[in-house]
Design an enzyme around this catalytic site. Sequence first.
Site, PDB file in Angstrom:
ATOM      1  N   GLY A  14       9.312  20.329   5.619  1.00  0.00           N
ATOM      2  CA  GLY A  14      10.068  21.113   6.592  1.00  0.00           C
ATOM      3  C   GLY A  14       8.887  21.574   7.409  1.00  0.00           C
ATOM      4  N   HIS A 238      22.853  18.766  11.287  1.00  0.00           N
ATOM      5  CA  HIS A 238      22.565  17.407  10.509  1.00  0.00           C
ATOM      6  C   HIS A 238      21.122  16.856  11.289  1.00  0.00           C
ATOM      7  CE1 HIS A 238      23.109  13.118   8.917  1.00  0.00           C
ATOM      8  NE2 HIS A 238      22.441  13.882   7.817  1.00  0.00           N
ATOM      9  N   ASP A 239      20.218  16.681  10.766  1.00  0.00           N
ATOM     10  CA  ASP A 239      19.109  16.065  11.336  1.00  0.00           C
ATOM     11  C   ASP A 239      18.989  14.803  12.090  1.00  0.00           C
ATOM     12  OD1 ASP A 239      19.081  14.611   9.213  1.00  0.00           O
ATOM     13  OD2 ASP A 239      17.241  15.268   8.169  1.00  0.00           O
TER      14      ASP A 239
END
Length: 494
Positions: A14, A238-239
């Site tokens: 992250g 959502h990435d």
Amino acid sequence: MKGVWAFDIGASNGRLMLSRFDGERLFLEEEYRFVNEPISLMNHLYWDVLNIVREIKAAMLIGLKRNHMELASVGIDTWGVDFGLISKTGELLANPYCYRDPQNDQAMEQVLTRIPEKELFQLTGVASSPINTLFQLYALSNSNPALIEQSESLLLTPNLLTYFLTGEKQNEYTISSTTQLLSVTDQDWSKGLLQEIGCSHEILAPVVKPCTTSGYTLPSINGELQMSRLKVVNVGGHDTASALAALPIEKEGSAFMSCGTWILIGVPVKKPVTSDEARKNGFTNEGTIDGGYRLQKNLMGMWFLQQCRTIWKRQGVEFNYAEEKKLMMEADPFRSFIDPDHHRFFNPEHMIAEIKRYCQETNQPIPHTPAEILRCILESLVLKYRFVMDQLERVIHKRISTVHMGGGVIQNELFCQFVANATNREVIVGPVEASSIGNAIAQWIALGEIGNLQEARSIVKRSFDVKHYQPAVEEGWQTAYESFKTLIEVSEDD
């Protein structure tokens, strides 16, 4: 200039990025980075969500100390499908399971005996996969029904983390669209589908639109970090939705690739595509930050290399990216292939051993050295992407001439060139931190600083460098692709 914080949290790491906008150009800089890996315990695979929260706080503290500008907001995007359960008293009931948890293996087959796959696809627009929230929830309701009974709210991962900051229980649209629980017609939870699997629709927090305010940081967070109250925005949770927002796609005939642990390949579409051809080829319809859809397919990505690097590290062998590239260039090309998306590679005990077994069983030369294994993986991955792009063209009845790639993996120049070679298409690479930039774009739109997604993409184009790759004219790639297609056709029948 004001700034916004973009937390982009993937299935392996992250990061916190600071975005600034001067009215003409976007600027992005990294504040903090941390490792995020699932934990295996007692035959289950969990996410250490409390550690993620600790890292979020640590990142915010560093960001506060480092910068002396006014912060306007913060947003969080993550990987899809996984979730946490909140009790009636507002507490996290258990560490969330990882989508690779073994308990999900049989759930899809069981649900599909009750709801035909074709009907399920028509209802949700989402391709069936054991990792989907639908099947995870069904598995959990069978293995631990008491946990479901104690739950008041199911929050998808980015919204679970947002809840810890704000106390607000919501599920953002793009992340909700990954679950296979959302009706493709009205973009809301399918009550009938939830009833079919024995779960009340009331457990799922309401769906909210992206580019909206979720809430504000809690007094407890403000006090702990000694910060002023901060607006929290529902970004493209959502990435991949965030990454797509940042890709400077301008012309028809362009596909996108969001590159990380998974590789997602697709095209933006205004309406969901639920044809039989789309279903049979495994395509799925998921949300975009402007309320549209992305017709895409989820494929294995850098998961292979991550697993192999872990094995080699245990053996006392480590390679940096430059050394890996040198090894791959020294290895013989097109020696052996695997189907990267075969179920045996989803979560094997020993990835390298599984690759060797696959090659042996398919009567190919067995890769032994790290160079041979790396070459086998990389070539197999990019040839599979060619295979999927050819399928996608048949589904949308249009020629794909250009591929836009975003994500950290695009820093691997050999990988990008191989994608161009294998697909025989122009590849436009950048920006690198596409998910973080798309996350920030949603915040700037919510703040009224950017008008819409089209305007945002124009800003991205003049703010960040992109690189163009042209396919190399080598007969070897076409010959390799024909061999690979034969292998895939056999593999899909397996």
